[in-house]
Design a protein around this motif. Structure first.
Motif, PDB file in Angstrom:
ATOM      1  N   ALA A  17      49.389  44.107  52.032  1.00  0.00           N
ATOM      2  CA  ALA A  17      48.229  43.237  52.220  1.00  0.00           C
ATOM      3  C   ALA A  17      47.569  42.906  50.888  1.00  0.00           C
ATOM      4  O   ALA A  17      47.178  41.754  50.641  1.00  0.00           O
ATOM      5  CB  ALA A  17      47.228  43.909  53.151  1.00  0.00           C
ATOM      6  N   GLU A  18      47.450  43.914  50.016  1.00  0.00           N
ATOM      7  CA  GLU A  18      46.848  43.658  48.703  1.00  0.00           C
ATOM      8  C   GLU A  18      47.738  42.756  47.854  1.00  0.00           C
ATOM      9  O   GLU A  18      47.250  41.823  47.199  1.00  0.00           O
ATOM     10  CB  GLU A  18      46.607  44.976  47.975  1.00  0.00           C
ATOM     11  CG  GLU A  18      45.905  44.820  46.634  1.00  0.00           C
ATOM     12  CD  GLU A  18      45.566  46.155  46.017  1.00  0.00           C
ATOM     13  OE1 GLU A  18      44.470  46.673  46.319  1.00  0.00           O
ATOM     14  OE2 GLU A  18      46.394  46.687  45.232  1.00  0.00           O
ATOM     15  N   ASP A  19      49.039  43.015  47.853  1.00  0.00           N
ATOM     16  CA  ASP A  19      49.975  42.177  47.085  1.00  0.00           C
ATOM     17  C   ASP A  19      49.930  40.730  47.577  1.00  0.00           C
ATOM     18  O   ASP A  19      49.981  39.780  46.777  1.00  0.00           O
ATOM     19  CB  ASP A  19      51.399  42.711  47.223  1.00  0.00           C
ATOM     20  CG  ASP A  19      51.590  44.058  46.546  1.00  0.00           C
ATOM     21  OD1 ASP A  19      50.773  44.401  45.669  1.00  0.00           O
ATOM     22  OD2 ASP A  19      52.550  44.763  46.910  1.00  0.00           O
ATOM     23  N   THR A  20      49.837  40.568  48.897  1.00  0.00           N
ATOM     24  CA  THR A  20      49.778  39.218  49.459  1.00  0.00           C
ATOM     25  C   THR A  20      48.498  38.514  49.049  1.00  0.00           C
ATOM     26  O   THR A  20      48.505  37.323  48.697  1.00  0.00           O
ATOM     27  CB  THR A  20      49.885  39.285  50.994  1.00  0.00           C
ATOM     28  OG1 THR A  20      51.113  39.938  51.358  1.00  0.00           O
ATOM     29  CG2 THR A  20      49.864  37.891  51.604  1.00  0.00           C
ATOM     30  N   GLY A  21      47.376  39.240  49.074  1.00  0.00           N
ATOM     31  CA  GLY A  21      46.111  38.653  48.638  1.00  0.00           C
ATOM     32  C   GLY A  21      46.156  38.212  47.188  1.00  0.00           C
ATOM     33  O   GLY A  21      45.648  37.143  46.835  1.00  0.00           O
ATOM     34  N   ALA A  74      45.884  34.289  45.883  1.00  0.00           N
ATOM     35  CA  ALA A  74      44.899  33.903  44.874  1.00  0.00           C
ATOM     36  C   ALA A  74      45.570  33.204  43.700  1.00  0.00           C
ATOM     37  O   ALA A  74      45.065  32.195  43.179  1.00  0.00           O
ATOM     38  CB  ALA A  74      44.130  35.128  44.396  1.00  0.00           C
ATOM     39  N   ALA A  75      46.734  33.714  43.286  1.00  0.00           N
ATOM     40  CA  ALA A  75      47.464  33.089  42.175  1.00  0.00           C
ATOM     41  C   ALA A  75      47.960  31.703  42.572  1.00  0.00           C
ATOM     42  O   ALA A  75      47.912  30.757  41.777  1.00  0.00           O
ATOM     43  CB  ALA A  75      48.633  33.980  41.771  1.00  0.00           C
ATOM     44  N   LEU A  76      48.434  31.570  43.809  1.00  0.00           N
ATOM     45  CA  LEU A  76      48.904  30.263  44.293  1.00  0.00           C
ATOM     46  C   LEU A  76      47.771  29.247  44.298  1.00  0.00           C
ATOM     47  O   LEU A  76      47.939  28.096  43.865  1.00  0.00           O
ATOM     48  CB  LEU A  76      49.491  30.420  45.699  1.00  0.00           C
ATOM     49  CG  LEU A  76      49.933  29.127  46.400  1.00  0.00           C
ATOM     50  CD1 LEU A  76      51.063  28.456  45.621  1.00  0.00           C
ATOM     51  CD2 LEU A  76      50.352  29.422  47.833  1.00  0.00           C
ATOM     52  N   ARG A  77      46.621  29.650  44.760  1.00  0.00           N
ATOM     53  CA  ARG A  77      45.478  28.735  44.811  1.00  0.00           C
ATOM     54  C   ARG A  77      45.042  28.311  43.415  1.00  0.00           C
ATOM     55  O   ARG A  77      44.702  27.143  43.195  1.00  0.00           O
ATOM     56  CB  ARG A  77      44.318  29.401  45.548  1.00  0.00           C
ATOM     57  CG  ARG A  77      44.561  29.538  47.050  1.00  0.00           C
ATOM     58  CD  ARG A  77      43.451  30.328  47.714  1.00  0.00           C
ATOM     59  NE  ARG A  77      43.661  30.435  49.158  1.00  0.00           N
ATOM     60  CZ  ARG A  77      42.918  31.181  49.968  1.00  0.00           C
ATOM     61  NH1 ARG A  77      41.910  31.905  49.466  1.00  0.00           N
ATOM     62  NH2 ARG A  77      43.175  31.217  51.273  1.00  0.00           N
TER      63      ARG A  77
END
Length: 321
Positions: free
Chosen positions: A296-300, A304-307
């Motif tokens: 979940a943390e890695d996905t968050g 954030a990096a994608l955005r």
């Protein structure tokens, strides 16, 4: 490092194995002093029944390292949050950092101050009928009164032997109903303070009372008071009294998640009654929960990096570049 496991018994190694197989970087730090080391074998563990405790640990360490995990000798004296990570310090002064912690330090057993008990602990001075009952079946057994569980313990061991004597001393008040239950099951109750356990040729032979009387037994059962290690205090995790009255433990949910974000516990440090197989299962459950938390943390972080990347491209396009 993604996960540090403090304690390399069944719970800690099982958790580390699951995390290593999940392709997480994981390190186990272990003092090399398993709680069950004096026992001749682990029992009730399907396919591992009778295996010496240290052999079980050695096999577990080999399996963890086979999948890329590491096992480091050392005694952890503190753990704290530093710059968003957990920093673990060992007695030798070594420091390691990780994103998550799994604490599987087990418990310390506090025995009554009766001469001879500590030397026989885990051999013929026992606490768990499911771990040792078969080995002392049909033998004369003395149950030392240590607290509220002593009468229950005597009745429980009655399943394995009919030759039981309860020594309540001044620690246990036997109620009328309890005395009736004990009598109905043929369990003797002997009053008086216990002075020592008698040993002859490395074999327990009896319980000596302060009066001088010796009652023949070949094994002794008691309920030690159990307490959690001090390393948990440095994390802000205070042990609380267990509802059973058997000692202290760390409260956690069904996955081992504690009140401190990022810290899980598994095994006897949270479950006083867990046998080896149960501790191993708990380590597996906690490891899966830790991995899910990291996912979940890695996905968050990835979102954030994608955005940020998308916002950057949008600004470039708006400027006509």
């Amino acid at each position: 490092m993604e996960v540090i496991v403090i304690g390399g018994g069944a719970a800690g190694l099982s958790g580390a194995l699951t995390l290593a197989r999940a392709r997480r970087s994981v390190m186990v730090i272990d003092s090399g002093e398993p709680r069950n080391a004096p026992a001749s074998g682990v029992h009730g563990f399907l396919s591992r029944d009778g295996m010496p405790p240290r052999d079980l640990v050695a096999r577990g360490q080999e399996e963890v390292t086979r999948y890329g995990g590491s096992v480091m000798p050392g005694r952890v004296v503190s753990a704290e949050r530093v710059d968003g990570l957990f920093e673990v310090t060992t007695e030798a002064g070594n420091r390691y950092r990780a994103r998550r912690l799994l604490v599987a330090t087990g418990l310390a057993d506090e025995l009554p101050a009766v001469p001879g008990l500590a030397e026989r602990w885990g051999r013929d001075v026992l606490h768990c009928p499911y771990c040792h009952g078969w080995e002392i079946r049909d033998q004369p057994l003395g149950v030392l009164g240590t607290g509220p569980l002593s009468v229950h313990q005597a009745l429980l061991f009655r399943q394995w032997t009919s030759r039981i004597t309860l020594f309540p001393a001044d620690r246990v008040e036997v109620t009328g109903d309890q005395r009736e239950q004990l009598t109905a099951r043929g369990i003797d109750v002997v009053a008086g303070a216990v002075a020592a356990v008698e040993v002859d040729k490395d074999r327990l032979t009896g319980i000596r009372l302060a009066s001088g009387r010796v009652v023949e037994v070949m094994a002794v059962a008691l309920s030690p008071r159990m307490r959690a290690g001090k390393v948990l205090l440095s994390l802000g995790l205070d042990p609380v009294e267990h509802p059973m009255g058997a000692g202290e433990h760390i409260e956690a949910d069904a996955t081992g998640r504690t009140a401190v974000p990022g810290v899980w516990v598994a095994g006897n440090v949270t479950d006083l009654t867990a046998q080896v197989v149960g501790a191993a299962a708990a380590g597996n459950v906690s490891a899966a929960a830790i991995n899910a938390d990291l996912v979940a943390e890695d996905t968050g972080i990835a979102v954030a990096a994608l955005r940020r990347a998308q916002e950057g491209r949008g600004r470039v396009e708006s400027q006509g570049l």
